[in-house]
Design an enzyme around this catalytic site. Structure first.
Site, short mmCIF file in Angstrom:
data_model
loop_
_atom_site.label_atom_id
_atom_site.label_comp_id
_atom_site.label_asym_id
_atom_site.label_seq_id
_atom_site.Cartn_x
_atom_site.Cartn_y
_atom_site.Cartn_z
N SER A 191 0.79 -1.17 0.27
CA SER A 191 0.10 0.07 0.11
C SER A 191 0.87 1.02 0.13
O SER A 191 1.78 1.28 0.59
CB SER A 191 -0.98 -0.20 1.32
OG SER A 191 -1.48 1.20 1.46
N TYR A 204 -2.42 -1.09 10.64
CA TYR A 204 -2.66 -1.69 9.05
C TYR A 204 -1.37 -0.96 8.34
O TYR A 204 -0.59 -1.78 7.69
CB TYR A 204 -3.76 -0.88 8.64
CG TYR A 204 -3.78 -1.13 6.92
CD1 TYR A 204 -4.33 -2.27 6.48
CD2 TYR A 204 -3.50 -0.16 6.16
CE1 TYR A 204 -4.31 -2.46 5.18
CE2 TYR A 204 -3.49 -0.55 4.54
CZ TYR A 204 -3.99 -1.63 4.19
OH TYR A 204 -4.07 -1.91 2.84
#
Length: 299
Positions: A191, A204
């Site tokens: 990401s 995360y």
């Protein structure tokens, strides 16, 4: 103003407009694509397949919806059979399976919890029994809790996030690698937050950084075996996980922070996975492809 494909009935129309999503929130992760408004777009109607994955078999975790669904469709169009790993979003998974089969590829559904190493081994064995091999592994399933302060980050949440986003990547790679041949590929979903950070997604973000480090290290370990390991680091993408993460009002501005002033649709991410899975990327390993609308580290 940017070109965006939007669904018009069964067709897809290309428009130029800024993209604003209506407020919405789902209270359970990873979320259900079937109830999103608007639905994510998993297919580019102009995609021209070239048989780049003909005769291969791929395992895609989180393959029932979002980026995973788009990757499944693109892989199927390129000739690969796919195993779709998902938690329990059966309606989404069945829709994905029907479309993959309509395209002309085989599709095995494998519901279960990726946090279990035994489940990873089971998925690999079922794939071998069904399709006779494993050539591509896409580690994509994720848990992304909204957590604006470390003070309320519980031990339970921290463990769930790491087991889903990091441990599972190891479990599935460990189970699949013994059956992979030279020319096989592992693709991990990282990401933009691994590079830019995100104050509301602390745990995360930490797992996504771990995904990048794992990709580079496993690539070095497997290079002599002829197995390539790479990652894709998307920016904001319109997926069920998005609406199951952020407060409803945040959807109105989702993606506007990118230079392109919009979030991606899943079909825009999928070609990066095709490239990394195919022989087109035969000299690429240990790398991360950034598909993020122009975002940069620190943006």
């Amino acid at each position: 103003m940017y070109p965006v494909y939007t669904p018009i009935g069964k067709e897809v129309k290309c428009e130029e407009r800024p993209v604003l999503f209506p407020p919405q929130h789902q209270h359970r992760q990873p979320g259900f694509e079937s109830i999103m408004v608007p639905r994510p777009i998993a297919e580019n109607p102009h995609y021209a397949a070239a048989g780049k994955l003909r005769g291969k078999t791929a395992i895609i975790t989180g393959g029932d919806s979002g980026i995973g669904r788009a990757v499944a469709y693109a892989f199927a169009k390129e000739g690969a059979n796919v195993t779709i790993v998902y938690l329990d979003e059966h309606e989404d998974a069945l829709e994905t399976q029907r479309r993959v089969r309509d395209i002309g590829a085989g599709c095995l559904l494998a519901p279960g919890d990726v946090r279990s190493s035994a489940f990873a081994e089971e998925v690999v064995q079922r794939t071998l029994q069904t399709f006779g091999g494993v050539d591509i592994l896409v580690n994509n399933a994720a848990y992304q809790p909204f957590q604006p302060t470390i003070a309320t980050l519980s031990d339970e949440q921290l463990e769930t996030t790491f087991r889903t986003n990091m441990f599972a990547y190891v479990y599935f790679a460990r189970a699949a690698v013994p059956f992979m041949k030279r020319g096989s590929a592992i693709i991990n979903t990282a990401s933009i937050v691994a590079y830019a950070g995100n104050k509301d997604l602390l745990d995360y973000t930490a797992t996504k950084g771990a995904n990048v480090a794992f990709t580079r290290s496993l690539a070095l370990q497997l290079v002599d075996a002829g197995i390539r390991v790479n990652a894709v680091a998307p920016g904001p993408v319109w997926t069920p996980l998005t609406v199951a993460t952020f407060p409803a009002e945040r959807m109105k501005e989702f993606g506007l922070q990118t230079p392109m002033k919009r979030a991606a649709q899943p079909y825009e991410i999928a070609p990066a996975y095709v490239y990394l899975a195919s022989d087109d990327s035969s000299y690429v390993t240990g790398q991360t492809i950034h598909v993020n609308g122009g975002m940069a580290a620190g943006s």
